[in-house]
Write a protein that holds these residues in place. Structure first.
Motif, mmCIF file in Angstrom:
data_model
loop_
_atom_site.group_PDB
_atom_site.id
_atom_site.type_symbol
_atom_site.label_atom_id
_atom_site.label_comp_id
_atom_site.label_asym_id
_atom_site.label_seq_id
_atom_site.Cartn_x
_atom_site.Cartn_y
_atom_site.Cartn_z
ATOM 1 N N ALA A 1 -5.487 -4.354 1.176
ATOM 2 C CA ALA A 1 -5.564 -5.192 -0.007
ATOM 3 C C ALA A 1 -4.157 -5.529 -0.465
ATOM 4 C CB ALA A 1 -6.312 -4.459 -1.110
ATOM 5 N N VAL A 3 -2.090 -7.276 -3.568
ATOM 6 C CA VAL A 3 -2.149 -7.790 -4.925
ATOM 7 C C VAL A 3 -0.734 -8.180 -5.305
ATOM 8 C CG1 VAL A 3 -2.711 -7.249 -7.321
ATOM 9 C CG2 VAL A 3 -4.091 -6.294 -5.482
ATOM 10 N N SER A 4 -0.580 -9.342 -5.805
ATOM 11 C CA SER A 4 0.743 -9.815 -6.175
ATOM 12 C C SER A 4 1.279 -9.042 -7.367
ATOM 13 C CB SER A 4 0.680 -11.302 -6.524
ATOM 14 O OG SER A 4 1.931 -11.737 -7.005
ATOM 15 N N GLU A 8 -1.269 -12.594 -11.424
ATOM 16 C CA GLU A 8 -2.597 -12.049 -11.189
ATOM 17 C C GLU A 8 -2.974 -12.182 -9.726
ATOM 18 O OE1 GLU A 8 -5.571 -13.595 -13.775
ATOM 19 O OE2 GLU A 8 -4.281 -13.465 -15.535
ATOM 20 N N GLY A 9 -3.820 -11.243 -9.278
ATOM 21 C CA GLY A 9 -4.262 -11.276 -7.893
ATOM 22 C C GLY A 9 -5.626 -10.647 -7.778
ATOM 23 N N THR A 10 -6.081 -10.520 -6.568
ATOM 24 C CA THR A 10 -7.380 -9.935 -6.297
ATOM 25 C C THR A 10 -7.194 -8.747 -5.371
ATOM 26 O OG1 THR A 10 -8.405 -12.113 -6.453
ATOM 27 C CG2 THR A 10 -9.692 -10.390 -5.385
ATOM 28 N N CYS A 11 -7.908 -7.678 -5.670
ATOM 29 C CA CYS A 11 -7.849 -6.481 -4.842
ATOM 30 C C CYS A 11 -9.212 -6.287 -4.202
ATOM 31 C CB CYS A 11 -7.475 -5.271 -5.708
ATOM 32 S SG CYS A 11 -7.498 -3.727 -4.795
ATOM 33 N N TYR A 12 -9.259 -6.195 -2.886
ATOM 34 C CA TYR A 12 -10.498 -5.964 -2.170
ATOM 35 C C TYR A 12 -10.520 -4.525 -1.693
ATOM 36 C CZ TYR A 12 -10.791 -11.019 -2.127
ATOM 37 O OH TYR A 12 -10.849 -12.317 -2.504
ATOM 38 N N ARG A 13 -11.551 -3.774 -2.063
ATOM 39 C CA ARG A 13 -11.695 -2.384 -1.636
ATOM 40 C C ARG A 13 -12.819 -2.324 -0.604
ATOM 41 N NH1 ARG A 13 -8.505 0.619 -4.859
ATOM 42 N NH2 ARG A 13 -8.143 -0.168 -6.947
#
Length: 151
Positions: A1, A3-4, A8-13
């Motif tokens: 994952a 994340v910037s 803002e960013g998106t985190c994929y778990r």
């Protein structure tokens, strides 16, 4: 994952919601879950003599520190008074656990340094005999796993 850190960013778990809810709020700091012998040896080598009184950010238990110092005494890296010995100074220069460093230095004196280096390289490195996936796993081993992924 990824994340910037700039916006803002998106985190994929890649775990289930149930597994995520069971995770600890924060991981235990590394200094509290690792062998402290190397830490204590380095601290003594740079002149910090009061390891017990040192203001660690996440202090390990006093039993853990005492155990590490005891190990260094058994390896003759630290004197009974808690001072670094000449052997301890040599050991502090190696990027290995003190017990492995002591083995290398002792082997050098006994004339079997090359053999000891080979043994230590084998016990500290990743095994070359591990084959990912075995025939008993779903998908029939390595080739089966490849087929499952690319269906």
């Amino acid at each position: 994952a990824v994340v910037s850190t700039q916006s803002e960013g998106t985190c994929y778990r890649l775990i289930t919601a149930k597994e995520f809810s069971e995770l600890a709020e924060a991981t235990v700091p590394e200094i509290q879950r690792s062998n402290l012998a190397s830490v204590c040896l380095t601290m003594l080598n740079i002149g910090i003599e009061s390891i017990q009184g040192f203001d660690f950010m996440d202090a390990p238990g006093s039993d853990d520190i005492n155990s590490a110092v005891r190990q260094l005494k058994l390896l003759s890296a630290v004197s009974e008074e808690g001072k670094l010995t000449d052997l301890g100074r040599k050991m502090a220069g190696f990027p290995l656990e003190p017990r492995l460093t002591a083995a290398i230095l002792a082997a050098g004196e006994l004339g079997c340094g090359e053999e000891m280096l080979t043994i230590i390289a084998l016990v500290t490195g990743e095994t070359v005999f591990n084959v990912p996936g075995t025939e008993g796993e779903e998908g029939g081993g390595r080739d089966g796993a490849h087929e499952v992924l690319y269906q």
